[in-house]
Scaffold this motif. Sequence first.
Motif, PDB file in Angstrom:
ATOM      1  N   ARG A  65      97.699  49.880  89.539  1.00 18.76           N
ATOM      2  CA  ARG A  65      98.975  50.507  89.892  1.00 18.76           C
ATOM      3  C   ARG A  65      99.919  49.404  90.337  1.00 18.76           C
ATOM      4  O   ARG A  65     100.132  49.164  91.510  1.00 18.76           O
ATOM      5  N   GLN A  66     100.484  48.696  89.364  1.00 19.19           N
ATOM      6  CA  GLN A  66     101.301  47.546  89.700  1.00 19.19           C
ATOM      7  C   GLN A  66     102.587  47.968  90.384  1.00 19.19           C
ATOM      8  O   GLN A  66     103.189  48.966  90.014  1.00 19.19           O
ATOM      9  N   VAL A  67     103.003  47.191  91.373  1.00 27.36           N
ATOM     10  CA  VAL A  67     104.193  47.542  92.130  1.00 27.36           C
ATOM     11  C   VAL A  67     105.465  47.050  91.476  1.00 27.36           C
ATOM     12  O   VAL A  67     106.545  47.310  91.957  1.00 27.36           O
ATOM     13  N   GLY A  68     105.362  46.352  90.367  1.00 23.52           N
ATOM     14  CA  GLY A  68     106.561  45.786  89.758  1.00 23.52           C
ATOM     15  C   GLY A  68     107.198  46.643  88.690  1.00 23.52           C
ATOM     16  O   GLY A  68     107.849  46.134  87.804  1.00 23.52           O
ATOM     17  N   ILE A  69     107.015  47.953  88.765  1.00 28.03           N
ATOM     18  CA  ILE A  69     107.569  48.834  87.732  1.00 28.03           C
ATOM     19  C   ILE A  69     109.056  48.597  87.512  1.00 28.03           C
ATOM     20  O   ILE A  69     109.848  48.570  88.439  1.00 28.03           O
ATOM     21  N   LEU A  70     109.423  48.386  86.245  1.00 31.41           N
ATOM     22  CA  LEU A  70     110.824  48.237  85.824  1.00 31.41           C
ATOM     23  C   LEU A  70     111.511  47.029  86.435  1.00 31.41           C
ATOM     24  O   LEU A  70     112.726  46.965  86.486  1.00 31.41           O
ATOM     25  N   GLU A  85     104.734  59.779  87.079  1.00 35.30           N
ATOM     26  CA  GLU A  85     104.176  60.253  88.343  1.00 35.30           C
ATOM     27  C   GLU A  85     105.277  60.465  89.378  1.00 35.30           C
ATOM     28  O   GLU A  85     105.289  61.477  90.099  1.00 35.30           O
ATOM     29  N   TYR A  86     106.185  59.504  89.460  1.00 31.53           N
ATOM     30  CA  TYR A  86     107.298  59.643  90.406  1.00 31.53           C
ATOM     31  C   TYR A  86     108.181  60.836  90.042  1.00 31.53           C
ATOM     32  O   TYR A  86     108.627  61.585  90.921  1.00 31.53           O
ATOM     33  N   LYS A  87     108.445  61.012  88.761  1.00 29.31           N
ATOM     34  CA  LYS A  87     109.284  62.131  88.329  1.00 29.31           C
ATOM     35  C   LYS A  87     108.642  63.462  88.720  1.00 29.31           C
ATOM     36  O   LYS A  87     109.337  64.386  89.174  1.00 29.31           O
ATOM     37  N   GLU A  88     107.347  63.587  88.532  1.00 30.30           N
ATOM     38  CA  GLU A  88     106.660  64.825  88.898  1.00 30.30           C
ATOM     39  C   GLU A  88     106.760  65.089  90.394  1.00 30.30           C
ATOM     40  O   GLU A  88     106.956  66.237  90.825  1.00 30.30           O
ATOM     41  N   ALA A 153     111.442  52.526  95.225  1.00 27.34           N
ATOM     42  CA  ALA A 153     111.979  51.392  95.982  1.00 27.34           C
ATOM     43  C   ALA A 153     111.454  51.402  97.420  1.00 27.34           C
ATOM     44  O   ALA A 153     111.127  50.356  97.984  1.00 27.34           O
ATOM     45  N   ALA A 154     111.372  52.610  98.020  1.00 24.64           N
ATOM     46  CA  ALA A 154     110.826  52.708  99.375  1.00 24.64           C
ATOM     47  C   ALA A 154     109.368  52.277  99.401  1.00 24.64           C
ATOM     48  O   ALA A 154     108.919  51.603 100.350  1.00 24.64           O
ATOM     49  N   ASP A 155     108.613  52.630  98.369  1.00 29.67           N
ATOM     50  CA  ASP A 155     107.208  52.227  98.300  1.00 29.67           C
ATOM     51  C   ASP A 155     107.068  50.726  98.072  1.00 29.67           C
ATOM     52  O   ASP A 155     106.152  50.079  98.597  1.00 29.67           O
ATOM     53  N   LEU A 156     107.969  50.159  97.269  1.00 23.15           N
ATOM     54  CA  LEU A 156     107.948  48.709  97.056  1.00 23.15           C
ATOM     55  C   LEU A 156     108.174  47.964  98.373  1.00 23.15           C
ATOM     56  O   LEU A 156     107.482  46.988  98.680  1.00 23.15           O
ATOM     57  N   TYR A 157     109.145  48.420  99.122  1.00 23.51           N
ATOM     58  CA  TYR A 157     109.446  47.750 100.389  1.00 23.51           C
ATOM     59  C   TYR A 157     108.284  47.900 101.358  1.00 23.51           C
ATOM     60  O   TYR A 157     107.976  46.997 102.129  1.00 23.51           O
ATOM     61  N   ARG A 158     107.632  49.024 101.305  1.00 24.97           N
ATOM     62  CA  ARG A 158     106.452  49.228 102.149  1.00 24.97           C
ATOM     63  C   ARG A 158     105.371  48.215 101.773  1.00 24.97           C
ATOM     64  O   ARG A 158     104.754  47.582 102.648  1.00 24.97           O
ATOM     65  N   ALA A 159     105.123  48.071 100.457  1.00 24.12           N
ATOM     66  CA  ALA A 159     104.106  47.123 100.009  1.00 24.12           C
ATOM     67  C   ALA A 159     104.437  45.712 100.483  1.00 24.12           C
ATOM     68  O   ALA A 159     103.556  44.956 100.916  1.00 24.12           O
ATOM     69  N   TYR A 160     105.718  45.379 100.403  1.00 28.51           N
ATOM     70  CA  TYR A 160     106.155  44.062 100.857  1.00 28.51           C
ATOM     71  C   TYR A 160     105.985  43.905 102.361  1.00 28.51           C
ATOM     72  O   TYR A 160     105.445  42.903 102.846  1.00 28.51           O
ATOM     73  N   ILE A 167     100.356  50.420  95.134  1.00 25.00           N
ATOM     74  CA  ILE A 167     100.920  51.658  95.653  1.00 25.00           C
ATOM     75  C   ILE A 167      99.964  52.795  95.307  1.00 25.00           C
ATOM     76  O   ILE A 167      99.796  53.137  94.135  1.00 25.00           O
ATOM     77  N   GLU A 168      99.341  53.349  96.313  1.00 26.38           N
ATOM     78  CA  GLU A 168      98.371  54.417  96.109  1.00 26.38           C
ATOM     79  C   GLU A 168      99.084  55.754  95.877  1.00 26.38           C
ATOM     80  O   GLU A 168     100.191  55.986  96.375  1.00 26.38           O
ATOM     81  N   PRO A 169      98.431  56.681  95.141  1.00 25.83           N
ATOM     82  CA  PRO A 169      99.031  58.007  94.912  1.00 25.83           C
ATOM     83  C   PRO A 169      99.379  58.733  96.202  1.00 25.83           C
ATOM     84  O   PRO A 169     100.407  59.411  96.278  1.00 25.83           O
ATOM     85  N   LYS A 170      98.549  58.610  97.223  1.00 25.83           N
ATOM     86  CA  LYS A 170      98.832  59.305  98.479  1.00 25.83           C
ATOM     87  C   LYS A 170     100.081  58.744  99.151  1.00 25.83           C
ATOM     88  O   LYS A 170     100.808  59.475  99.845  1.00 25.83           O
ATOM     89  N   VAL A 171     100.362  57.454  98.964  1.00 25.64           N
ATOM     90  CA  VAL A 171     101.579  56.848  99.516  1.00 25.64           C
ATOM     91  C   VAL A 171     102.794  57.369  98.760  1.00 25.64           C
ATOM     92  O   VAL A 171     103.822  57.723  99.363  1.00 25.64           O
ATOM     93  N   MET A 172     102.708  57.435  97.452  1.00 28.88           N
ATOM     94  CA  MET A 172     103.803  57.965  96.641  1.00 28.88           C
ATOM     95  C   MET A 172     104.127  59.397  97.059  1.00 28.88           C
ATOM     96  O   MET A 172     105.298  59.759  97.236  1.00 28.88           O
ATOM     97  N   ASP A 173     103.084  60.199  97.243  1.00 31.75           N
ATOM     98  CA  ASP A 173     103.275  61.594  97.624  1.00 31.75           C
ATOM     99  C   ASP A 173     103.898  61.705  99.011  1.00 31.75           C
ATOM    100  O   ASP A 173     104.832  62.499  99.219  1.00 31.75           O
TER     101      ASP A 173
END
Length: 577
Positions: A65-70, A85-88, A153-160, A167-173
Amino acid sequence: MNENDLMEKFKRLGAALAKKGGKYLLKILAPYLPVIGFVLFVILLIVGLIGAVYSALPNTEGSNRQVGILADANISSQDEEMYKEYKELVNKYNVEDTWVVNELANTPGCDGCEESSLVSPFYPGTGVVNLNRFADRYGSDQKLKLLWSQVHAADLYRAYSLGEVKIEPKVMDKTAKDLHPYYYYKKSVVVACGKEGCETSEVYLLVEAYTIEGHFQYHYQWTTKYGNEGESTTFEELVSTKQILPNKWQRLEDWMVKEYKVTDNVEDIALARTGVWEAAQGFYNKKEWMDWLSSSGGYTYSWISGAMVPAELVPFFEKAADKYGIPVWFLEAIALMESSFNVTAENTTTGCYGLMQVSPDNWKKYAPELGYDVVADKDNPEAQIMVGAFMLYEQGLKGVDWDSPKWKEQTLDVLTFYGGFRGKGAKEECRDKYASVIWAYADQFKNAKVGWPAPTCTEISSPFGWRSHPITGEYKFHEGIDIPADCGEPVVSISGGMAYTGNSSGSGNYVVVKDGTYEYWYLHLSEQTVVSGQQVVPGQEVGKVGDTGASKGCHLHFSVYPLDSSEAIDPLLILGR
């Protein structure tokens, strides 16, 4: 410096920022982010800002689950999967709290019924029923929906911030749930009258929205609009949008402090929030722009028409035109050029903001003079348009003869100043890069008026809103209007844009026309007279009235959907202009 050199420069800058830390990200990048056109905006923002954020993140090699999407120039299959996944998630949480606050529909004459106030907001309460769908007649709720890119973007900043490698699915949710909007609606009615009598439909109006972009309250008043042949429509018209938080970003910033475990220093928090927000816009713009390029076939001035002016803004342009004598079509052209009709558009270099891109100093000076609050009305479209029109009037448009063929040259000096062109050759530079575009937009808005999709019949047999389905009898929402007409009668496009055709069991033969603001759907056709990928202009025939699909008699079903939305707005908001 060519484009490749710019890209390489920003990649090196991103690597340097990884060592310096995210705190100085925007301060260093700010000089490189002028708003100089959408395409260049995408190149610089994606490669610069997002590339910098990405390069500052932990190495994710081997992660599923790479954090560098787009974050780079290509969108991988892995990126696409994460995007889905994000869209859903946002599709789920955007409608989790969509509350109706009254049981009975308002009746004409009840101005302000069931609206929230500064001292009595609906949030954090619930309501009578949860709709679990966007429902506002104007589509104002959809403009404040949580975007997949904001969650990412919020998840990316969290990872940083926390040194996480994926980025785990539970974090995205959790992020999507934490940041999701709350909407509150009131029931209202629209009364459409014609030669055959009146039809009353029940609709919903957004009265409050609590989002990561602010806490907004909406106010309405009853009005009646009249058509050319004696038709009338009575409804509640949006007259005011208020943002009631002293700091519109308070909810997002409070969440970031808690979630990222960052300092409570006000400057650092604001900087971090801006970084997340700009990255989110960059991700979203890139994906949407690439999708657009792959499907649109290009964009021309001929697509522009009065139909693409957002419905909720039209009364405010009309009010400004009446007060300052500047034509509606010219004010609309300025807003399209300056902000693409985006109420929250902001130039990160100059701080200019809103539909008319008024500078912070001018906003603080002129908003109070015109009776608006500097904070509460910052995102009020009426206030933005009135302040911009006032400035244009005072800068010299008061002397323009709009009926003269020389009106364009008469506006050049004002446009040169308003557009920020200074120094030697400023006027000609303005003419080439700014004024000529505004003039082209203005010509289209002036001449490409909104028509009627079935010219031989102006009656409406079934309005927008809740109704009993004519075939199944099921009580459900009707996402458009039905116009009865003889089979074979012409159906014309009310807008310019790109046409798409198709057939389904429900819609029958249909044509969709897409411009820069809406999708216009023409259903149950007996014949399609355009093909997919064809560019159409306002008034062009696109089909013939029919009785195909789930239909009971010859008629045209006409719907309008804001781009990137599955929820329709009332077509009469556009057709009734």
